[in-house]
Design a protein around this motif. Sequence first.
Motif, PDB file in Angstrom:
ATOM      1  N   LYS A 100       0.836  -1.301  -0.087  1.00  0.00           N
ATOM      2  CA  LYS A 100      -0.014  -0.002  -0.046  1.00  0.00           C
ATOM      3  C   LYS A 100       0.851   1.313  -0.080  1.00  0.00           C
ATOM      4  O   LYS A 100       0.508   2.236  -0.794  1.00  0.00           O
ATOM      5  N   ALA A 101       1.992   1.227   0.704  1.00  0.00           N
ATOM      6  CA  ALA A 101       2.876   2.250   0.695  1.00  0.00           C
ATOM      7  C   ALA A 101       3.509   2.570  -0.454  1.00  0.00           C
ATOM      8  O   ALA A 101       3.727   3.890  -1.286  1.00  0.00           O
ATOM      9  N   LYS A 102       3.752   1.521  -1.455  1.00  0.00           N
ATOM     10  CA  LYS A 102       4.431   1.732  -2.938  1.00  0.00           C
ATOM     11  C   LYS A 102       3.407   2.304  -3.636  1.00  0.00           C
ATOM     12  O   LYS A 102       3.756   2.986  -4.585  1.00  0.00           O
TER      13      LYS A 102
ATOM     14  N   LYS B 139       1.433   7.019  -6.549  1.00  0.00           N
ATOM     15  CA  LYS B 139       0.366   8.017  -6.907  1.00  0.00           C
ATOM     16  C   LYS B 139       0.709   9.473  -6.638  1.00  0.00           C
ATOM     17  O   LYS B 139       0.487  10.205  -7.260  1.00  0.00           O
ATOM     18  N   ASN B 140       1.617   9.610  -5.764  1.00  0.00           N
ATOM     19  CA  ASN B 140       2.127  10.846  -5.300  1.00  0.00           C
ATOM     20  C   ASN B 140       3.190  11.300  -6.282  1.00  0.00           C
ATOM     21  O   ASN B 140       3.042  12.231  -6.794  1.00  0.00           O
ATOM     22  N   ASP B 141       3.791  10.405  -6.794  1.00  0.00           N
ATOM     23  CA  ASP B 141       4.911  10.822  -8.021  1.00  0.00           C
ATOM     24  C   ASP B 141       4.122  11.328  -9.284  1.00  0.00           C
ATOM     25  O   ASP B 141       4.643  12.186  -9.785  1.00  0.00           O
ATOM     26  N   LEU B 142       3.214  10.286  -9.705  1.00  0.00           N
ATOM     27  CA  LEU B 142       2.199  10.686 -10.857  1.00  0.00           C
ATOM     28  C   LEU B 142       1.641  12.048 -10.721  1.00  0.00           C
ATOM     29  O   LEU B 142       1.614  12.896 -11.623  1.00  0.00           O
TER      30      LEU B 142
ATOM     31  N   ASN C  71       6.068  20.075 -10.380  1.00  0.00           N
ATOM     32  CA  ASN C  71       7.392  20.122  -9.654  1.00  0.00           C
ATOM     33  C   ASN C  71       7.977  18.955  -9.027  1.00  0.00           C
ATOM     34  O   ASN C  71       8.432  18.813  -7.829  1.00  0.00           O
ATOM     35  N   ALA C  72       8.315  18.062  -9.993  1.00  0.00           N
ATOM     36  CA  ALA C  72       8.816  16.530  -9.632  1.00  0.00           C
ATOM     37  C   ALA C  72      10.398  16.851  -9.901  1.00  0.00           C
ATOM     38  O   ALA C  72      10.889  17.361 -10.573  1.00  0.00           O
TER      39      ALA C  72
ATOM     40  N   LYS D 186      10.333   7.612 -13.032  1.00  0.00           N
ATOM     41  CA  LYS D 186       9.431   6.351 -12.462  1.00  0.00           C
ATOM     42  C   LYS D 186       7.964   6.762 -13.224  1.00  0.00           C
ATOM     43  O   LYS D 186       7.603   5.637 -14.021  1.00  0.00           O
ATOM     44  N   ALA D 187       7.520   7.900 -13.328  1.00  0.00           N
ATOM     45  CA  ALA D 187       6.428   8.252 -14.089  1.00  0.00           C
ATOM     46  C   ALA D 187       6.391   7.903 -15.512  1.00  0.00           C
ATOM     47  O   ALA D 187       5.572   7.228 -16.005  1.00  0.00           O
ATOM     48  N   TYR D 188       7.382   8.209 -16.130  1.00  0.00           N
ATOM     49  CA  TYR D 188       7.488   7.886 -17.666  1.00  0.00           C
ATOM     50  C   TYR D 188       7.892   6.573 -17.908  1.00  0.00           C
ATOM     51  O   TYR D 188       7.425   5.876 -19.081  1.00  0.00           O
ATOM     52  N   PHE D 189       8.636   5.649 -17.008  1.00  0.00           N
ATOM     53  CA  PHE D 189       8.837   4.301 -17.298  1.00  0.00           C
ATOM     54  C   PHE D 189       7.350   3.620 -17.190  1.00  0.00           C
ATOM     55  O   PHE D 189       7.067   2.737 -17.638  1.00  0.00           O
ATOM     56  N   LEU D 190       6.639   4.096 -16.279  1.00  0.00           N
ATOM     57  CA  LEU D 190       5.266   3.497 -15.728  1.00  0.00           C
ATOM     58  C   LEU D 190       4.234   3.532 -17.067  1.00  0.00           C
ATOM     59  O   LEU D 190       3.524   2.795 -17.155  1.00  0.00           O
ATOM     60  N   LEU D 191       4.618   4.672 -17.787  1.00  0.00           N
ATOM     61  CA  LEU D 191       3.795   4.918 -19.008  1.00  0.00           C
ATOM     62  C   LEU D 191       4.298   4.094 -20.235  1.00  0.00           C
ATOM     63  O   LEU D 191       3.690   3.730 -21.314  1.00  0.00           O
ATOM     64  N   ALA D 192       5.749   4.087 -20.444  1.00  0.00           N
ATOM     65  CA  ALA D 192       6.292   3.631 -21.540  1.00  0.00           C
ATOM     66  C   ALA D 192       6.128   2.093 -21.531  1.00  0.00           C
ATOM     67  O   ALA D 192       6.198   1.458 -22.802  1.00  0.00           O
ATOM     68  N   ILE D 193       6.330   1.302 -20.465  1.00  0.00           N
ATOM     69  CA  ILE D 193       6.093  -0.072 -20.531  1.00  0.00           C
ATOM     70  C   ILE D 193       4.957  -0.549 -21.176  1.00  0.00           C
ATOM     71  O   ILE D 193       4.925  -1.560 -22.247  1.00  0.00           O
ATOM     72  N   PRO D 194       3.875  -0.002 -20.795  1.00  0.00           N
ATOM     73  CA  PRO D 194       2.607  -0.681 -21.393  1.00  0.00           C
ATOM     74  C   PRO D 194       2.339   0.077 -22.910  1.00  0.00           C
ATOM     75  O   PRO D 194       1.910  -0.945 -23.798  1.00  0.00           O
ATOM     76  N   LEU D 195       2.923   1.072 -22.992  1.00  0.00           N
ATOM     77  CA  LEU D 195       2.628   1.535 -24.605  1.00  0.00           C
ATOM     78  C   LEU D 195       3.410   0.969 -25.364  1.00  0.00           C
ATOM     79  O   LEU D 195       2.983   0.488 -26.698  1.00  0.00           O
TER      80      LEU D 195
END
Length: 49
Positions: free
Chosen positions: A2-4, A9-12, A20-21, A28-37
């Motif tokens: 749950k913490a992960k 969620k906070n990173d996204l 302001n990341a 992290k955000a772009y890898f999470l989007l790139a893998i499924p795409l």
Amino acid sequence: MKAKLNTIKNDLYKVFILGNADNIQLAKAYFLLAIPLLTALFTLGHFNY
């Protein structure tokens, strides 16, 4: 686990809503989007050689 999920969620939120990341949160955000795409692209794409 749950913490992960809360961290992701906070990173996204910081990347796409606030803007302001730091570099690690952006990666992290772009890898999470790139893998499924890329998976969908390679699965459904047609390669003509």
